[in-house]
Write a protein that holds these residues in place. Structure first.
Motif, PDB file in Angstrom:
ATOM      1  N   MET A   1       0.834  -1.167   0.000  1.00 15.14           N
ATOM      2  CA  MET A   1       0.000   0.000   0.000  1.00 15.14           C
ATOM      3  C   MET A   1       0.882   1.234   0.000  1.00 15.14           C
ATOM      4  O   MET A   1       1.781   1.385   0.811  1.00 15.14           O
ATOM      5  N   SER A   2       0.642   2.120  -0.902  1.00 14.88           N
ATOM      6  CA  SER A   2       1.469   3.302  -1.073  1.00 14.88           C
ATOM      7  C   SER A   2       0.893   4.488  -0.299  1.00 14.88           C
ATOM      8  O   SER A   2      -0.313   4.582  -0.064  1.00 14.88           O
ATOM      9  N   ILE A   3       1.765   5.368   0.070  1.00 11.06           N
ATOM     10  CA  ILE A   3       1.371   6.602   0.757  1.00 11.06           C
ATOM     11  C   ILE A   3       0.711   7.532  -0.256  1.00 11.06           C
ATOM     12  O   ILE A   3       1.200   7.677  -1.373  1.00 11.06           O
ATOM     13  N   PRO A   4      -0.406   8.209   0.108  1.00 14.21           N
ATOM     14  CA  PRO A   4      -1.004   9.197  -0.814  1.00 14.21           C
ATOM     15  C   PRO A   4      -0.101  10.432  -0.860  1.00 14.21           C
ATOM     16  O   PRO A   4      -0.285  11.393  -0.111  1.00 14.21           O
ATOM     17  N   ALA A   5       0.888  10.381  -1.721  1.00 13.97           N
ATOM     18  CA  ALA A   5       1.966  11.372  -1.747  1.00 13.97           C
ATOM     19  C   ALA A   5       1.469  12.796  -1.970  1.00 13.97           C
ATOM     20  O   ALA A   5       2.034  13.740  -1.416  1.00 13.97           O
ATOM     21  N   ASN A   6       0.431  12.962  -2.756  1.00 11.41           N
ATOM     22  CA  ASN A   6      -0.035  14.323  -3.017  1.00 11.41           C
ATOM     23  C   ASN A   6      -0.683  14.947  -1.784  1.00 11.41           C
ATOM     24  O   ASN A   6      -0.871  16.150  -1.725  1.00 11.41           O
ATOM     25  N   ALA A   7      -1.017  14.138  -0.787  1.00 10.62           N
ATOM     26  CA  ALA A   7      -1.616  14.650   0.446  1.00 10.62           C
ATOM     27  C   ALA A   7      -0.572  14.976   1.511  1.00 10.62           C
ATOM     28  O   ALA A   7      -0.903  15.541   2.543  1.00 10.62           O
ATOM     29  N   LEU A   8       0.683  14.645   1.240  1.00 15.18           N
ATOM     30  CA  LEU A   8       1.744  14.887   2.207  1.00 15.18           C
ATOM     31  C   LEU A   8       2.104  16.368   2.262  1.00 15.18           C
ATOM     32  O   LEU A   8       2.098  17.060   1.248  1.00 15.18           O
ATOM     33  N   SER A   9       2.459  16.837   3.473  1.00 14.81           N
ATOM     34  CA  SER A   9       3.014  18.182   3.588  1.00 14.81           C
ATOM     35  C   SER A   9       4.414  18.150   2.978  1.00 14.81           C
ATOM     36  O   SER A   9       4.982  17.083   2.722  1.00 14.81           O
ATOM     37  N   ASP A  10       4.984  19.316   2.749  1.00 15.55           N
ATOM     38  CA  ASP A  10       6.341  19.365   2.194  1.00 15.55           C
ATOM     39  C   ASP A  10       7.327  18.632   3.097  1.00 15.55           C
ATOM     40  O   ASP A  10       8.173  17.873   2.627  1.00 15.55           O
ATOM     41  N   GLU A  11       7.198  18.847   4.401  1.00 19.36           N
ATOM     42  CA  GLU A  11       8.102  18.194   5.346  1.00 19.36           C
ATOM     43  C   GLU A  11       7.939  16.679   5.310  1.00 19.36           C
ATOM     44  O   GLU A  11       8.922  15.930   5.304  1.00 19.36           O
ATOM     45  N   GLU A  12       6.705  16.224   5.277  1.00 15.59           N
ATOM     46  CA  GLU A  12       6.453  14.783   5.198  1.00 15.59           C
ATOM     47  C   GLU A  12       6.973  14.221   3.879  1.00 15.59           C
ATOM     48  O   GLU A  12       7.540  13.122   3.844  1.00 15.59           O
ATOM     49  N   CYS A  13       6.797  14.963   2.828  1.00 14.27           N
ATOM     50  CA  CYS A  13       7.263  14.521   1.515  1.00 14.27           C
ATOM     51  C   CYS A  13       8.788  14.339   1.528  1.00 14.27           C
ATOM     52  O   CYS A  13       9.307  13.351   1.012  1.00 14.27           O
ATOM     53  N   LEU A  14       9.495  15.299   2.136  1.00 16.43           N
ATOM     54  CA  LEU A  14      10.954  15.189   2.253  1.00 16.43           C
ATOM     55  C   LEU A  14      11.338  13.953   3.064  1.00 16.43           C
ATOM     56  O   LEU A  14      12.284  13.243   2.717  1.00 16.43           O
ATOM     57  N   HIS A  15      10.595  13.691   4.124  1.00 13.68           N
ATOM     58  CA  HIS A  15      10.903  12.547   4.977  1.00 13.68           C
ATOM     59  C   HIS A  15      10.637  11.214   4.268  1.00 13.68           C
ATOM     60  O   HIS A  15      11.461  10.310   4.287  1.00 13.68           O
ATOM     61  N   TYR A  16       9.478  11.092   3.652  1.00 12.30           N
ATOM     62  CA  TYR A  16       9.076   9.818   3.061  1.00 12.30           C
ATOM     63  C   TYR A  16       9.690   9.551   1.690  1.00 12.30           C
ATOM     64  O   TYR A  16       9.604   8.430   1.188  1.00 12.30           O
ATOM     65  N   ALA A  17      10.322  10.542   1.090  1.00 17.53           N
ATOM     66  CA  ALA A  17      10.896  10.356  -0.244  1.00 17.53           C
ATOM     67  C   ALA A  17      11.909   9.209  -0.281  1.00 17.53           C
ATOM     68  O   ALA A  17      12.002   8.493  -1.278  1.00 17.53           O
ATOM     69  N   ALA A  18      12.637   9.038   0.807  1.00 14.14           N
ATOM     70  CA  ALA A  18      13.631   7.957   0.850  1.00 14.14           C
ATOM     71  C   ALA A  18      12.977   6.595   1.073  1.00 14.14           C
ATOM     72  O   ALA A  18      13.609   5.562   0.854  1.00 14.14           O
ATOM     73  N   LEU A  19      11.698   6.602   1.461  1.00 12.76           N
ATOM     74  CA  LEU A  19      11.033   5.351   1.817  1.00 12.76           C
ATOM     75  C   LEU A  19       9.995   4.879   0.807  1.00 12.76           C
ATOM     76  O   LEU A  19       9.671   3.696   0.776  1.00 12.76           O
ATOM     77  N   ASP A  20       9.468   5.803   0.023  1.00 15.48           N
ATOM     78  CA  ASP A  20       8.346   5.456  -0.832  1.00 15.48           C
ATOM     79  C   ASP A  20       8.527   6.074  -2.217  1.00 15.48           C
ATOM     80  O   ASP A  20       8.746   7.281  -2.335  1.00 15.48           O
ATOM     81  N   PRO A  21       8.433   5.284  -3.288  1.00 10.34           N
ATOM     82  CA  PRO A  21       8.616   5.819  -4.644  1.00 10.34           C
ATOM     83  C   PRO A  21       7.594   6.908  -4.990  1.00 10.34           C
ATOM     84  O   PRO A  21       7.922   7.872  -5.687  1.00 10.34           O
ATOM     85  N   ALA A  22       6.371   6.792  -4.511  1.00  5.64           N
ATOM     86  CA  ALA A  22       5.368   7.819  -4.802  1.00  5.64           C
ATOM     87  C   ALA A  22       5.747   9.144  -4.143  1.00  5.64           C
ATOM     88  O   ALA A  22       5.567  10.224  -4.729  1.00  5.64           O
ATOM     89  N   ALA A  23       6.284   9.071  -2.944  1.00  4.82           N
ATOM     90  CA  ALA A  23       6.727  10.286  -2.263  1.00  4.82           C
ATOM     91  C   ALA A  23       7.935  10.884  -2.979  1.00  4.82           C
ATOM     92  O   ALA A  23       8.058  12.106  -3.093  1.00  4.82           O
ATOM     93  N   THR A  24       8.804  10.027  -3.502  1.00  5.73           N
ATOM     94  CA  THR A  24       9.954  10.506  -4.273  1.00  5.73           C
ATOM     95  C   THR A  24       9.482  11.243  -5.527  1.00  5.73           C
ATOM     96  O   THR A  24       9.976  12.336  -5.830  1.00  5.73           O
ATOM     97  N   ALA A  25       8.525  10.667  -6.222  1.00  5.51           N
ATOM     98  CA  ALA A  25       7.990  11.309  -7.427  1.00  5.51           C
ATOM     99  C   ALA A  25       7.304  12.628  -7.080  1.00  5.51           C
ATOM    100  O   ALA A  25       7.461  13.626  -7.795  1.00  5.51           O
ATOM    101  N   GLU A  26       6.571  12.650  -5.986  1.00  4.62           N
ATOM    102  CA  GLU A  26       5.887  13.879  -5.567  1.00  4.62           C
ATOM    103  C   GLU A  26       6.901  14.951  -5.187  1.00  4.62           C
ATOM    104  O   GLU A  26       6.749  16.124  -5.536  1.00  4.62           O
ATOM    105  N   LEU A  27       7.944  14.558  -4.485  1.00  2.00           N
ATOM    106  CA  LEU A  27       8.994  15.507  -4.117  1.00  2.00           C
ATOM    107  C   LEU A  27       9.651  16.075  -5.368  1.00  2.00           C
ATOM    108  O   LEU A  27       9.858  17.283  -5.481  1.00  2.00           O
ATOM    109  N   THR A  28       9.944  15.207  -6.331  1.00  2.00           N
ATOM    110  CA  THR A  28      10.532  15.650  -7.599  1.00  2.00           C
ATOM    111  C   THR A  28       9.599  16.626  -8.305  1.00  2.00           C
ATOM    112  O   THR A  28      10.036  17.671  -8.800  1.00  2.00           O
TER     113      THR A  28
END
Length: 102
Positions: A1-28
């Motif tokens: 189950m993937s994290i809903p990356a578009n719902a992450l705050s910027d800080e959460e996105c930075l944190h989860y980018a190393a853990l989840d490909p969807a968060a990495t794509a959202e951060l990018t």
């Protein structure tokens, strides 16, 4: 189950980018669209570091004061236990020790 990356705050996105490909794509996506300002994030981190260093210094000072008080209390207790040191009453010596510990 993937994290809903578009719902992450910027800080959460930075944190989860190393853990989840969807968060990495959202951060990018956010970085390329410039919705995240890396220099602002860096400055916030620097402020956090300064705050933590200041708190650590304050804590170190407080710890040193507590050590000094405990050492002095020990000296008063040792004097109270010494039958030859009766400059002050036993109660007065123990009160001085208690005052340092409070």
């Amino acid at each position: 189950m993937s994290i809903p990356a578009n719902a992450l705050s910027d800080e959460e996105c930075l944190h989860y980018a190393a853990l989840d490909p969807a968060a990495t794509a959202e951060l990018t996506r956010r970085l390329t669209s410039q919705s995240i300002d890396p220099s602002a994030e860096r400055e916030e981190l620097r402020e956090d570091i300064r705050r933590l260093e200041s708190q650590a210094s304050d804590d170190e000072d407080e710890l040193e004061n507590l050590r000094d008080d405990a050492t002095e209390a020990c000296e008063w207790i040792k004097r109270a236990m010494d039958p030859e040191d009766r400059e002050l009453s036993l109660n007065a010596l123990l009160q001085k020790a208690l005052d340092r510990l409070e």
